[in-house]
Every structure is written in structure tokens, then in C-alpha cells.
Scaffold this motif. Sequence first.
Motif, PDB file in Angstrom:
ATOM      1  N   ASP A  41     -21.357  31.441 -28.550  1.00  0.00           N
ATOM      2  CA  ASP A  41     -21.257  32.649 -27.745  1.00  0.00           C
ATOM      3  C   ASP A  41     -20.417  33.689 -28.488  1.00  0.00           C
ATOM      4  OD1 ASP A  41     -20.873  34.637 -25.901  1.00  0.00           O
ATOM      5  OD2 ASP A  41     -20.091  33.335 -24.320  1.00  0.00           O
ATOM      6  N   PRO A  42     -21.032  34.763 -28.994  1.00  0.00           N
ATOM      7  CA  PRO A  42     -20.259  35.738 -29.769  1.00  0.00           C
ATOM      8  C   PRO A  42     -19.172  36.430 -28.966  1.00  0.00           C
ATOM      9  CG  PRO A  42     -22.471  36.560 -29.310  1.00  0.00           C
ATOM     10  CD  PRO A  42     -22.463  35.124 -28.914  1.00  0.00           C
ATOM     11  N   SER A  43     -19.298  36.446 -27.640  1.00  0.00           N
ATOM     12  CA  SER A  43     -18.284  37.114 -26.824  1.00  0.00           C
ATOM     13  C   SER A  43     -16.973  36.345 -26.789  1.00  0.00           C
ATOM     14  CB  SER A  43     -18.800  37.313 -25.385  1.00  0.00           C
ATOM     15  OG  SER A  43     -18.831  36.094 -24.673  1.00  0.00           O
ATOM     16  N   THR A  44     -17.010  35.057 -27.137  1.00  0.00           N
ATOM     17  CA  THR A  44     -15.777  34.263 -27.154  1.00  0.00           C
ATOM     18  C   THR A  44     -15.203  34.138 -28.564  1.00  0.00           C
ATOM     19  OG1 THR A  44     -17.086  32.222 -27.268  1.00  0.00           O
ATOM     20  CG2 THR A  44     -16.360  32.938 -25.089  1.00  0.00           C
ATOM     21  N   GLY A  45     -15.814  34.805 -29.521  1.00  0.00           N
ATOM     22  CA  GLY A  45     -15.291  34.772 -30.881  1.00  0.00           C
ATOM     23  C   GLY A  45     -13.899  35.371 -30.987  1.00  0.00           C
ATOM     24  N   VAL A  46     -13.591  36.331 -30.102  1.00  0.00           N
ATOM     25  CA  VAL A  46     -12.265  36.958 -30.137  1.00  0.00           C
ATOM     26  C   VAL A  46     -11.156  35.962 -29.798  1.00  0.00           C
ATOM     27  CG1 VAL A  46     -13.063  39.288 -29.657  1.00  0.00           C
ATOM     28  CG2 VAL A  46     -12.539  37.749 -27.750  1.00  0.00           C
ATOM     29  N   LEU A  48     -10.994  33.243 -31.309  1.00  0.00           N
ATOM     30  CA  LEU A  48     -10.876  32.517 -32.580  1.00  0.00           C
ATOM     31  C   LEU A  48     -11.684  31.229 -32.597  1.00  0.00           C
ATOM     32  CD1 LEU A  48      -7.010  32.972 -33.142  1.00  0.00           C
ATOM     33  CD2 LEU A  48      -8.868  34.636 -33.343  1.00  0.00           C
ATOM     34  N   VAL A  49     -12.910  31.302 -32.075  1.00  0.00           N
ATOM     35  CA  VAL A  49     -13.800  30.143 -32.047  1.00  0.00           C
ATOM     36  C   VAL A  49     -15.217  30.560 -32.425  1.00  0.00           C
ATOM     37  CG1 VAL A  49     -14.772  28.273 -30.661  1.00  0.00           C
ATOM     38  CG2 VAL A  49     -12.446  29.080 -30.189  1.00  0.00           C
ATOM     39  N   GLY A  50     -15.783  29.911 -33.430  1.00  0.00           N
ATOM     40  CA  GLY A  50     -17.202  30.022 -33.732  1.00  0.00           C
ATOM     41  C   GLY A  50     -17.715  31.415 -34.048  1.00  0.00           C
ATOM     42  N   ARG A  51     -18.931  31.679 -33.584  1.00  0.00           N
ATOM     43  CA  ARG A  51     -19.605  32.954 -33.851  1.00  0.00           C
ATOM     44  C   ARG A  51     -18.792  34.109 -33.250  1.00  0.00           C
ATOM     45  NH1 ARG A  51     -24.667  33.577 -35.380  1.00  0.00           N
ATOM     46  NH2 ARG A  51     -25.223  31.434 -34.776  1.00  0.00           N
ATOM     47  N   GLY A  52     -18.623  35.139 -34.024  1.00  0.00           N
ATOM     48  CA  GLY A  52     -17.847  36.279 -33.551  1.00  0.00           C
ATOM     49  C   GLY A  52     -16.369  36.189 -33.854  1.00  0.00           C
ATOM     50  N   SER A  53     -15.958  35.160 -34.610  1.00  0.00           N
ATOM     51  CA  SER A  53     -14.541  34.994 -34.950  1.00  0.00           C
ATOM     52  C   SER A  53     -14.081  36.066 -35.935  1.00  0.00           C
ATOM     53  CB  SER A  53     -14.311  33.615 -35.583  1.00  0.00           C
ATOM     54  OG  SER A  53     -14.519  32.583 -34.664  1.00  0.00           O
ATOM     55  N   TYR A  54     -12.773  36.195 -36.046  1.00  0.00           N
ATOM     56  CA  TYR A  54     -12.193  37.086 -37.039  1.00  0.00           C
ATOM     57  C   TYR A  54     -12.270  36.433 -38.420  1.00  0.00           C
ATOM     58  CZ  TYR A  54     -10.166  39.750 -33.183  1.00  0.00           C
ATOM     59  OH  TYR A  54      -9.987  40.509 -32.054  1.00  0.00           O
ATOM     60  N   PRO A  55     -12.475  37.228 -39.460  1.00  0.00           N
ATOM     61  CA  PRO A  55     -12.539  36.676 -40.818  1.00  0.00           C
ATOM     62  C   PRO A  55     -11.149  36.460 -41.402  1.00  0.00           C
ATOM     63  CG  PRO A  55     -12.836  39.036 -40.914  1.00  0.00           C
ATOM     64  CD  PRO A  55     -12.734  38.683 -39.442  1.00  0.00           C
ATOM     65  N   GLU A 129     -17.021  44.162 -33.098  1.00  0.00           N
ATOM     66  CA  GLU A 129     -15.600  44.187 -32.755  1.00  0.00           C
ATOM     67  C   GLU A 129     -14.741  43.549 -33.841  1.00  0.00           C
ATOM     68  OE1 GLU A 129     -12.662  42.793 -29.069  1.00  0.00           O
ATOM     69  OE2 GLU A 129     -14.825  42.425 -28.981  1.00  0.00           O
ATOM     70  N   THR A 130     -15.163  42.394 -34.335  1.00  0.00           N
ATOM     71  CA  THR A 130     -14.349  41.728 -35.351  1.00  0.00           C
ATOM     72  C   THR A 130     -14.491  42.402 -36.715  1.00  0.00           C
ATOM     73  OG1 THR A 130     -16.121  40.068 -35.639  1.00  0.00           O
ATOM     74  CG2 THR A 130     -14.281  39.505 -34.183  1.00  0.00           C
ATOM     75  N   ARG A 131     -15.646  43.000 -36.996  1.00  0.00           N
ATOM     76  CA  ARG A 131     -15.800  43.756 -38.238  1.00  0.00           C
ATOM     77  C   ARG A 131     -14.875  44.975 -38.245  1.00  0.00           C
ATOM     78  NH1 ARG A 131     -21.304  42.035 -38.066  1.00  0.00           N
ATOM     79  NH2 ARG A 131     -21.823  43.669 -36.566  1.00  0.00           N
ATOM     80  N   MET A 132     -14.815  45.658 -37.113  1.00  0.00           N
ATOM     81  CA  MET A 132     -13.949  46.834 -37.017  1.00  0.00           C
ATOM     82  C   MET A 132     -12.472  46.438 -37.133  1.00  0.00           C
ATOM     83  SD  MET A 132     -15.835  49.060 -34.018  1.00  0.00           S
ATOM     84  CE  MET A 132     -14.478  50.239 -33.985  1.00  0.00           C
TER      85      MET A 132
END
Length: 299
Positions: A41-46, A48-55, A129-132
Motif C-alpha cells: 500500500d503506497p499510502s503507508t510508505g510514509v 517507513l514500510v514497503g512501497r512508498g517508503s523514503y529512500p 510525496e517521498t520523491r519530493m
Amino acid sequence: MACIGTWTFSLAAINSCADQIQSNHTSLDSLIQGVNVIEEDPSTGVYLVGRGSYPNAEGTVQLDAAVMDGENLHFGSVCTLEGYSKPISVARCVMEKSKHSMIVGSGACKFAHDMGFVAEPNDSLMTEETRMAYEKYKLSSQSVDQVVHDTLAVLCLDKMGNVTAGVSTSGPPFKTPGRVGDSPLPGCGLYADNMAGAAAVTGDGDIMMRYCPSYHIVRLMREGAGVQDACDKVVTEMKERHGAPFEAAVIALNMKGEVGASSLLKEWIDVRNKKVYNGFPYSVWQLGKTPTIQIQQYL
């Protein structure tokens, strides 16, 4: 039968685990599927888990995950995995299909490919969001110490009396490339043993790994301590030994399906909905009850 997970965002995983366990799936199968729900779920990447995480500091998403089976103490983990959104599934393959218990970096990527997982470009594992956020980090040289330390940790007990622990995280945003915290380390980020129960932790892993808190909690339960008492004792010891304030929270589950949690958090802000929790929030399901969010106050 019961399961428990760290933070509010674990509720979707706990709901999935509860459904699976009540449908006679094993704790291991239930846990993996539940964690995958959050990882994908990319919405839960913020968080710090899985898809959508911060690099990391170089713009690459690197994921860590681990799983431990309490029936036989089998363990598997991957660290700094790049290009794969479901590291917990790769960690399971390490546990079940490799002669090793931990595989890292390029070796973990090759292992995932060999196991049939399909790699994705780094950019597809990030959201706008995480790219920005990464672009802002490059311009401001923001310290990683200014961001929260979240980790998804889940513990499951099935009707056969088997307990399983699993964790998945990208680690702190903009971390040093190659950094590995406590999450994928046995006894540190997680531990499971059918002779006592299971435990997992979340917070500042660079500090918590020094204390092997998950193993310590399970060991105390095996020696007869109640699940809540074991959690409180271990967190208190970390607090006293470290001295300076740091973020730490633990969850535990014994073989009776009883749960415990303890933390050093006075509050936690849900970055997705901006809600403030006065303590450490976690998700719980026990047989005959509805999955809920509970709050553990600062110890």
C-alpha cells in the motif's frame, strides 16, 4: 488465537491476520499476508514500510525484513533489499529455501530474483510525496535524527499453538546507504519461541539493537514472567542503561494469547491524518474480539 502489531497503520495487517487465522491458516501464512497488505500500500510508505517508503541518502529505497517461526526457531531475513516491494516474502524464502538465515545487499536482490520475485525500478517504489521529500532533503541537508523511527512489526498465534514474528521497514528516511537497524536481527527486532511467545520492537534501532530486547522479553516469559511485566522490565532496563531519551516501544504475545506493550513515547503523531496519540498506539486482535487500536502510556 491472537495477533498484535505496532502503530495504528498495522490495523489493516491485523485485520487480515485475524481473518486468515480464523480460516485455519497458519500463523506464518497469516502474518506474511497481513504484512504484505501494508508493504504493497503506497499510502503507508510514509510510515517507513514497503512501497512508498523514503529512500536513503543517495535516493535509493532499501528495505529490511525478517520472519521467525516459533515452532522450530527457524529465521530468515533480508537487508538493504533494492527493487522489491515485499521484503517479508523474500525473508520467508530465505528461511525456507536457503541454507542461510540472512542475505544482504546485491546478494539479497539476486536471491529474490532467483526465487521468482519481479524487480521494479527504484522510482516505482517511491511516491510523489517521498520523491519530493528527498529533493527537499538534498537541498536542506536535513538530519535523519529529525524524523521518526517507525517499523511494522506483527506477532501471530494460531489455533495449533504456533507463534510467529515478522518485521518490515525501510529504516529512517535518508539513512546512510547500507545502514541496517535492529529490525531484521534475531533477538533484537523480533523473536519467537513456542515455549514462551513472541516479541518485537520499534523505535531507534541503532540504540535498541544493543540490548537484544525481543529475546530478553521472550526469555523472561519463558522463565514465568507475565507478558506485560516482561515488556515493562525490558523497556525500563533500556531506559536506565541508556540514560538519554530515545524512541522505543515493544510488543509481546504469550502462548495463552495474552498481549503486552511498553514504551518510552509520551506521544506519537500519525503523519497521515495528523492525529496525536498520548503514548504508543498498537493494534490488537484476540479470539472473540474485534481488532482495535490500544494505547500504551509512557513508562
